[in-house]
Write a protein that holds these residues in place. Sequence first.
Motif, PDB file in Angstrom:
ATOM      1  N   ILE A  53      93.428   2.956  76.823  1.00  0.00           N
ATOM      2  CA  ILE A  53      93.030   4.034  75.904  1.00  0.00           C
ATOM      3  C   ILE A  53      92.105   5.006  76.626  1.00  0.00           C
ATOM      4  CG2 ILE A  53      91.763   4.597  73.785  1.00  0.00           C
ATOM      5  CD1 ILE A  53      92.965   2.196  72.485  1.00  0.00           C
ATOM      6  N   LEU A  54      91.199   4.446  77.421  1.00  0.00           N
ATOM      7  CA  LEU A  54      90.295   5.279  78.216  1.00  0.00           C
ATOM      8  C   LEU A  54      91.098   6.203  79.141  1.00  0.00           C
ATOM      9  CD1 LEU A  54      87.277   4.970  77.939  1.00  0.00           C
ATOM     10  CD2 LEU A  54      87.253   3.551  79.991  1.00  0.00           C
ATOM     11  N   LEU A  55      92.144   5.648  79.749  1.00  0.00           N
ATOM     12  CA  LEU A  55      93.008   6.426  80.642  1.00  0.00           C
ATOM     13  C   LEU A  55      93.700   7.547  79.867  1.00  0.00           C
ATOM     14  CD1 LEU A  55      94.198   6.695  83.514  1.00  0.00           C
ATOM     15  CD2 LEU A  55      95.991   5.080  82.839  1.00  0.00           C
ATOM     16  N   THR A  80      89.238  15.424  66.094  1.00  0.00           N
ATOM     17  CA  THR A  80      89.115  15.075  67.508  1.00  0.00           C
ATOM     18  C   THR A  80      89.213  13.559  67.661  1.00  0.00           C
ATOM     19  OG1 THR A  80      87.903  15.466  69.568  1.00  0.00           O
ATOM     20  CG2 THR A  80      86.571  15.124  67.613  1.00  0.00           C
ATOM     21  N   VAL A  81      89.040  13.053  68.895  1.00  0.00           N
ATOM     22  CA  VAL A  81      89.311  11.629  69.185  1.00  0.00           C
ATOM     23  C   VAL A  81      88.472  10.651  68.365  1.00  0.00           C
ATOM     24  CG1 VAL A  81      90.228  11.666  71.543  1.00  0.00           C
ATOM     25  CG2 VAL A  81      87.758  11.820  71.174  1.00  0.00           C
ATOM     26  N   LEU A  82      89.064   9.505  68.068  1.00  0.00           N
ATOM     27  CA  LEU A  82      88.344   8.420  67.389  1.00  0.00           C
ATOM     28  C   LEU A  82      87.358   7.758  68.350  1.00  0.00           C
ATOM     29  CD1 LEU A  82      88.005   6.446  64.975  1.00  0.00           C
ATOM     30  CD2 LEU A  82      89.868   5.096  65.959  1.00  0.00           C
ATOM     31  N   GLY A  83      87.773   7.506  69.583  1.00  0.00           N
ATOM     32  CA  GLY A  83      86.911   6.811  70.538  1.00  0.00           C
ATOM     33  C   GLY A  83      86.869   5.318  70.252  1.00  0.00           C
ATOM     34  N   PRO A  84      86.242   4.554  71.158  1.00  0.00           N
ATOM     35  CA  PRO A  84      86.282   3.089  71.068  1.00  0.00           C
ATOM     36  C   PRO A  84      85.138   2.463  70.281  1.00  0.00           C
ATOM     37  CG  PRO A  84      85.373   3.751  73.164  1.00  0.00           C
ATOM     38  CD  PRO A  84      85.648   5.014  72.413  1.00  0.00           C
ATOM     39  N   PHE A  85      84.232   3.264  69.708  1.00  0.00           N
ATOM     40  CA  PHE A  85      83.022   2.671  69.139  1.00  0.00           C
ATOM     41  C   PHE A  85      82.996   2.640  67.621  1.00  0.00           C
ATOM     42  CE2 PHE A  85      81.561   4.408  73.337  1.00  0.00           C
ATOM     43  CZ  PHE A  85      81.543   3.176  73.975  1.00  0.00           C
ATOM     44  N   PHE A  86      84.139   2.931  66.995  1.00  0.00           N
ATOM     45  CA  PHE A  86      84.212   2.814  65.531  1.00  0.00           C
ATOM     46  C   PHE A  86      84.214   1.336  65.138  1.00  0.00           C
ATOM     47  CE2 PHE A  86      86.960   2.240  61.736  1.00  0.00           C
ATOM     48  CZ  PHE A  86      86.109   2.822  60.813  1.00  0.00           C
ATOM     49  N   ALA A 172      74.091  12.839  75.216  1.00  0.00           N
ATOM     50  CA  ALA A 172      75.344  12.789  75.973  1.00  0.00           C
ATOM     51  C   ALA A 172      75.459  11.432  76.656  1.00  0.00           C
ATOM     52  CB  ALA A 172      75.366  13.903  77.020  1.00  0.00           C
ATOM     53  N   TYR A 173      76.686  10.999  76.933  1.00  0.00           N
ATOM     54  CA  TYR A 173      76.848   9.719  77.628  1.00  0.00           C
ATOM     55  C   TYR A 173      78.121   9.715  78.467  1.00  0.00           C
ATOM     56  CZ  TYR A 173      79.966   8.755  73.681  1.00  0.00           C
ATOM     57  OH  TYR A 173      80.947   8.830  72.746  1.00  0.00           O
ATOM     58  N   PRO A 174      78.119   8.887  79.517  1.00  0.00           N
ATOM     59  CA  PRO A 174      79.335   8.737  80.319  1.00  0.00           C
ATOM     60  C   PRO A 174      80.264   7.694  79.695  1.00  0.00           C
ATOM     61  CG  PRO A 174      77.528   7.536  81.351  1.00  0.00           C
ATOM     62  CD  PRO A 174      76.986   8.122  80.072  1.00  0.00           C
ATOM     63  N   ALA A 196      76.806  15.299  73.756  1.00  0.00           N
ATOM     64  CA  ALA A 196      76.254  14.608  72.580  1.00  0.00           C
ATOM     65  C   ALA A 196      76.998  15.000  71.309  1.00  0.00           C
ATOM     66  CB  ALA A 196      74.771  14.954  72.434  1.00  0.00           C
ATOM     67  N   HIS A 197      77.216  14.011  70.442  1.00  0.00           N
ATOM     68  CA  HIS A 197      77.966  14.260  69.214  1.00  0.00           C
ATOM     69  C   HIS A 197      77.702  13.178  68.187  1.00  0.00           C
ATOM     70  CE1 HIS A 197      80.484  11.745  71.865  1.00  0.00           C
ATOM     71  NE2 HIS A 197      80.734  11.080  70.748  1.00  0.00           N
ATOM     72  N   VAL A 198      78.050  13.478  66.937  1.00  0.00           N
ATOM     73  CA  VAL A 198      78.046  12.485  65.853  1.00  0.00           C
ATOM     74  C   VAL A 198      79.483  12.355  65.368  1.00  0.00           C
ATOM     75  CG1 VAL A 198      77.179  11.907  63.548  1.00  0.00           C
ATOM     76  CG2 VAL A 198      75.703  13.144  65.161  1.00  0.00           C
TER      77      VAL A 198
HETATM   78  C1  DHB Z   1      84.409   8.226  72.980  1.00  0.00           C
HETATM   79  C2  DHB Z   1      84.116   7.356  73.991  1.00  0.00           C
HETATM   80  C3  DHB Z   1      85.062   7.067  74.947  1.00  0.00           C
HETATM   81  O1  DHB Z   1      84.806   6.180  75.938  1.00  0.00           O
HETATM   82  C4  DHB Z   1      86.318   7.699  74.901  1.00  0.00           C
HETATM   83  O2  DHB Z   1      87.229   7.396  75.850  1.00  0.00           O
HETATM   84  C5  DHB Z   1      86.599   8.580  73.894  1.00  0.00           C
HETATM   85  C6  DHB Z   1      85.633   8.857  72.935  1.00  0.00           C
HETATM   86  C7  DHB Z   1      83.379   8.486  71.939  1.00  0.00           C
HETATM   87  O3  DHB Z   1      82.635   7.605  71.539  1.00  0.00           O
HETATM   88  O4  DHB Z   1      83.258   9.579  71.461  1.00  0.00           O
END
Ligand code: DHB
Length: 260
Positions: A53-55, A80-86, A172-174, A196-198
């Motif tokens: 998913i990261l890829l 926009t993207v859901l991301g992995p932290f939901f 912001a984060y990597p 950075a975002h919510v």
């Molecule tokens: C988010 C984090 C990620 O690592 C990613 O690939 C896509 C979105 C995020 O939390 O916004």
Amino acid sequence: ATDPRIKQVSEALVRHLHAFVREIRPTQKEWEYGIDFLTRTGHMCDDKRQEFILLSDALGVSMLVDAINHPVPDGATETTVLGPFFVQAAPEKQNGDDISGPMEGDPMIVTGSVSTADGKPLAGAVVDVWHSDNDGYYDVQQLDEIGELAMRARFHTDANGRFHFWSIKPAAYPIPHDGPVGEMLEAQGRHPWRPAHVHFMISAPGFEQLVTHVFVAGDKYLDSDVVFGVKDSLIHDFVRCPPGRAPDGRMVDNAYYHLT
Ligand code: DHB
Ligand code: FE
């Protein structure tokens, strides 16, 4: 039996793969590197994170799939993207609650409203929110240290479609870059940062679910989000407010940020 959709997909895949290989003419060594890269990506997924998913995210594919599946009606908020932290079962909170838990940072009040695409306020909509801390980490990345979910919650909109809560300003984060995706970014000369975002996930019976973020205006990574998630309409001002009466009527002793 052959599924016609699978037939169509695999024919297109073979056509594009062959065209790709004809174009780049890989050496035997390069071909082996490609196989090894994908193998390592798959093994990473066995452990704990979904490196594929990261890829997909870092190649802009996730945003493309999102664009195809979520045409935005006139007047509606962009996706926009859901991301992995939901997290499915986020703590239920009441409007006005502070969701920062044990985390420290710059206080932030978020006020917002949910309405239909044609502007009618939606009462009782479910609003899931989640964001990172001042160092750019989500609660789920440091659960061992903090011991509880924080900076995430589920709210319901009030009779006027409104919601509000207190938390801390996100940073912001990597994205995780110690695996194959990090190796790819390095080779491409790209950084791994997201501005950075919510995050917001908004649902109401009879309506399509909305998955989106609000980005912090002025962030230095807005033009180069590693997962291509930024849309201009999603960049909002985080207004720095002096101590005093906050938008929810509360008296606040320190300066705070207001996100609308
Ligand atoms: C988010 C984090 C990620 O690592 C990613 O690939 C896509 C979105 C995020 O939390 O916004
Ligand atoms: Fe995020």
